[in-house]
Design a protein around this motif. Structure first.
Motif, mmCIF file in Angstrom:
data_model
loop_
_atom_site.group_PDB
_atom_site.id
_atom_site.type_symbol
_atom_site.label_atom_id
_atom_site.label_comp_id
_atom_site.label_asym_id
_atom_site.label_seq_id
_atom_site.Cartn_x
_atom_site.Cartn_y
_atom_site.Cartn_z
ATOM 1 N N ASN A 594 65.823 21.233 -7.091
ATOM 2 C CA ASN A 594 64.750 20.775 -6.112
ATOM 3 C C ASN A 594 63.363 21.036 -7.138
ATOM 4 O OD1 ASN A 594 64.082 23.448 -6.222
ATOM 5 N ND2 ASN A 594 64.472 23.506 -3.959
ATOM 6 N N GLU A 595 62.208 20.167 -6.492
ATOM 7 C CA GLU A 595 60.878 20.308 -7.372
ATOM 8 C C GLU A 595 60.387 21.706 -7.662
ATOM 9 O OE1 GLU A 595 57.850 17.258 -6.804
ATOM 10 O OE2 GLU A 595 58.546 17.346 -4.894
ATOM 11 N N VAL A 607 60.467 12.083 -9.536
ATOM 12 C CA VAL A 607 60.802 12.339 -8.048
ATOM 13 C C VAL A 607 60.651 11.039 -7.513
ATOM 14 C CG1 VAL A 607 60.093 13.384 -6.031
ATOM 15 C CG2 VAL A 607 59.633 14.577 -8.282
ATOM 16 N N SER A 608 61.670 10.446 -6.650
ATOM 17 C CA SER A 608 61.736 9.461 -5.804
ATOM 18 C C SER A 608 62.160 9.691 -4.414
ATOM 19 C CB SER A 608 62.988 8.488 -6.389
ATOM 20 O OG SER A 608 62.613 7.895 -7.574
ATOM 21 N N VAL A 609 61.067 9.384 -3.533
ATOM 22 C CA VAL A 609 61.474 9.930 -2.168
ATOM 23 C C VAL A 609 61.512 8.606 -1.261
ATOM 24 C CG1 VAL A 609 60.334 11.138 -0.155
ATOM 25 C CG2 VAL A 609 60.123 11.853 -2.637
ATOM 26 N N HIS A 611 61.626 7.855 3.021
ATOM 27 C CA HIS A 611 61.600 8.319 4.238
ATOM 28 C C HIS A 611 62.560 7.771 5.269
ATOM 29 C CE1 HIS A 611 58.289 11.046 3.316
ATOM 30 N NE2 HIS A 611 57.884 10.151 2.505
ATOM 31 N N LYS A 629 64.966 13.154 -1.276
ATOM 32 C CA LYS A 629 64.150 13.239 -2.527
ATOM 33 C C LYS A 629 65.371 13.409 -3.788
ATOM 34 C CE LYS A 629 60.948 16.499 -2.547
ATOM 35 N NZ LYS A 629 60.223 17.704 -2.674
#
Length: 712
Positions: A594-595, A607-609, A611, A629
């Protein structure tokens, strides 16, 4: 900037070398023709000749320019065997180390960005065996030395290790070439210096350190076993201690390959997962979730919905679920599969013998070629003053409750604590969750913790972060927890407290101490899951590093195969793609980085998110919250890690687990048909987010002009 300056300087030197055609002087004929002139210069200027030769050699090696073999011959011809070897040995080693450092400075970060995880595995191997392999490469002259220098710079090998191994490893080849240089007049070509026999000798020398390492390992193993008498024959191929996930899978694999295997369990088959962990907790969460949906009935167009329930009945349903699943892990099933199941306590009495005491007190001793320790773990109870006096619940004893606590305190903000916090709040308890850290689920990214904490507060849960449990009291018959926060104390009255601050491995009572098997928080094992004794393995929660049912089963494969087929074949346990999920609402699932981990490890990523409030099915289901994410290698679609927060996150993550394991990138996920309308479409849409960010803008501009031209 410094890198570009170095690149410019190196390019200038190489450019001069090419422009001035200096390579024309580095051939055998020129060296022979100028031998007398060179020797005369050396006689007149001994110190200067050494300095010039040494400097030239270092520069040639550092810049990976061709001609090192000729320079080595020249060293022998001009300085003789002894001094030639000394000068060439140091010059070549220093030059090689400079090339190593240049490669590391210029290329290491770039390679790390693109191949970070793969390079990490290589680095770990270099730390263990790097010196041996480098020594082998240096001894065998057929490997291009400049390539060895450059590639070594991309690994995590220490520069001083690289230097001394290189100097030692290149010494034999240096002696051969320098000695040839002393007989320069007799040499017709460079290829004649290394005969097939000499190359074979070097190859044998190169293999020798690896063989020596194996011999050392064998010697170390024999030393470990020296104090014990090995049986001439064995009653079993394998004895497995513990019938949780790791033990069950290990014994199943052994029986499947027709090995004689005995599984020993002192409590209940299925271990914690079946009896006190995964199965009962998910059954309870399901009942609590149904109640939460009734409380939200207006969101679904239903004016009101009520449920009458009895907590004891819900807990009986939990036990019913356990009983339904129980036959999958039963003694009868595993006996039918070919596993001998013994109920009782097992204790190691030697590296090959296990003493088993049945529930009736009868004792038997079995010899076995290999042993797998799969004894699991138990809840950790911190030594907080007064905790024993007030009584406490853990994930082991929780399931004995038949009366719902009116006021429940949950110690711990990890997965178990968070799952039970929400479940009991939905069942009607007034829940206070106490977490010593700054946020819930500390291993996840901050926005994940924030989403979960926000949902908890919305459901009426009191979430106390940065609060440390200090003391338990009983005053006038009432139980009280005193917590410390911001320098002051807060008193929390409660009826029951659930301790969920982690788990500790079951290490005592199995003979590990008597055999001297090292333990810390878990049993210490190597990459093959072997303990101090190569025939004794550990798997599951007792071994770590992950304490999940599915990772225990994953480790069990390695433990079983290695235990049954070593030393003929062994496999290193692979932890490269480990998924997990926390079954709160919103559900949280993750695989890979994770980040926050990427930042801590210094691994660059994009990072591609996406929602989920924009997903049709999530909107229709009334679950339009959360996100997906995806972390990828900069400029590429290769997946480094995925975090999903939302409905059925634990199910949705499976597509990414497969993708990471099989090397499938976001482009292929984007090109895969996903059924509409499903939650799984979100996996495609987040791939679309990545694709949009990497759209070829220049090409699209030309395409736009093309379409404009076609319109006239």
């Amino acid at each position: 900037m410094r890198k570009w300056l170095l690149v410019l300087a190196l390019a200038s030197v190489v450019g001069l070398y090419v422009a001035l055609d200096l390579g024309q002087y580095l051939n055998l004929q020129t060296l022979k023709a100028q031998q007398q002139a060179i020797e005369a210069f050396r006689t007149d200027n001994p110190g200067l000749s050494v300095a010039l030769y040494f400097s030239a050699y270092v520069v040639m090696a550092a810049l990976s320019l061709p001609g090192a073999a000729l320079l080595t011959l020249a060293g022998g011809a001009v300085f003789g065997l002894l001094w030639g070897v000394v000068i060439v040995s140091f010059a070549s080693s220093i030059g090689a180390t400079l090339a190593f450092l240049i490669s590391r400075f210029l290329l290491r970060d770039w390679v790390q960005q693109r191949f970070g995880q793969r390079l990490q595995a290589i680095d770990e191997g270099v730390k263990r065996e790097g010196a041996f392999y480098l020594f082998t490469l240096r001894l065998v002259p057929v490997f291009p030395f400049f390539l060895v220098n450059l590639l070594s710079g991309l690994t995590g090998m220490k520069a001083r290790t690289f230097y001394w191994v290189s100097q030692l490893g290149m010494l034999a080849g240096t002696v051969v070439y320098v000695n040839a240089g002393t007989q320069l007049a007799k040499i017709d070509s460079l290829s004649g210096i290394l005969s097939p026999g000499l190359l074979g000798s070097f190859a044998l020398l190169g293999v020798f350190p690896l063989l020596a390492r194996k011999i050392v390992d064998i010697g170390r193993t024999n030393k470990v076993f020296a104090a014990w008498k090995k049986p001439r024959r064995f009653d079993r191929n394998l004895i497995v201690i513990g019938a949780g996930s790791a033990g069950l899978v290990t014994s199943y694999i052994a029986a499947a390959v027709r090995a004689s295997v005995t599984l020993v369990e002192k409590h209940r088959m299925g271990g914690d997962c079946l009896n006190t962990g995964c199965v009962p907790s998910k059954a309870l969460i399901r009942s609590a979730k149904l109640l939460s949906h009734m409380a939200r009935s207006k969101e679904f167009g239903i004016a009101s919905a009520r449920a009458e329930f009895d907590f004891a009945t819900i807990m009986e349903r939990v036990q019913s679920v356990i009983r339904t699943v129980e036959p999958h892990d039963s003694v009868a099933r595993y006996t039918e599969l070919g596993v001998e199941v013994l109920e009782g306590t097992a204790r190691l009495v030697s590296p090959w013998e296990v003493e088993i005491t049945g529930h009736d007190g009868a004792t038997q001793r079995l010899s076995t070629r290999s042993i797998v320790i799969a004894t699991g773990a138990r809840p950790f109870v911190p030594p907080i003053p007064g905790i024993e006096a007030v009584g406490y619940l853990t994930s082991d004893t929780l399931w004995n409750l038949r009366q719902l606590p009116r006021r429940l305190v949950v110690l711990g903000g990890g997965p178990i604590g968070s799952e039970m916090t929400q479940a009991f709040a939905r069942l009607g308890s007034q829940v206070t969750q106490v977490e010593m850290g700054p946020r819930l689920m500390i291993r996840e990214d901050p926005e994940v913790s924030k989403l979960v904490a926000r949902r908890f507060v919305a459901e009426g849960i009191s979430v106390l972060l940065n609060h440390r449990a200090k003391q338990f009291l009983v005053e006038d018959g009432e139980r009280i927890l005193v917590v410390e926060h911001a320098g002051g104390d807060l008193r929390i009255p409660f009826d029951a407290v659930l301790v969920a601050v982690g788990r500790t491995a079951n290490l005592t009572g199995y003979g590990l101490e008597e055999l001297g098997i090292p333990t810390g928080r878990t049993v210490e094992t190597n990459e093959f899951l072997q303990t101090r004794y190569p025939n004794i393995y550990a798997a599951g929660d007792v071994a770590g590093p992950f304490q999940f049912t599915h990772t225990a089963a994953h480790q069990a494969w390695y433990a079983a195969v290695n235990a049954l087929f070593a030393p003929f074949k062994k496999f290193k346990a692979d932890y490269s793609v480990i998924p997990w999920s926390t079954f709160v609402e919103p559900e949280v699932a993750r695989v890979g980085l994770n980040e926050q981990e990427a930042r801590e490890k210094g691994i660059p990523c994009e990072v591609s998110v996406y929602h989920l409030d924009d997903l049709d099915r999530a909107i229709a289901d009334g679950e339009a919250h959360g996100f997906i994410k995806v972390l990828t290698v900069p400029g590429k679609d290769r997946i480094l890690g995925v975090t999903i927060v939302g409905e059925h996150a634990g199910d949705l993550i499976a597509e990414y687990v497969l993708a990471m394991k099989q090397g499938i990138g976001l482009n292929k996920i984007l090109g895969t048909i996903h059924i509409y309308p499903t939650l799984a479409e979100a996996n495609k849409y987040v791939a679309g987010v990545w694709k949009k960010a990497h759209a070829p803008q220049r090409l699209l501009a030309w395409v736009e002009r093309f379409h404009a031209w076609r319109r006239g």
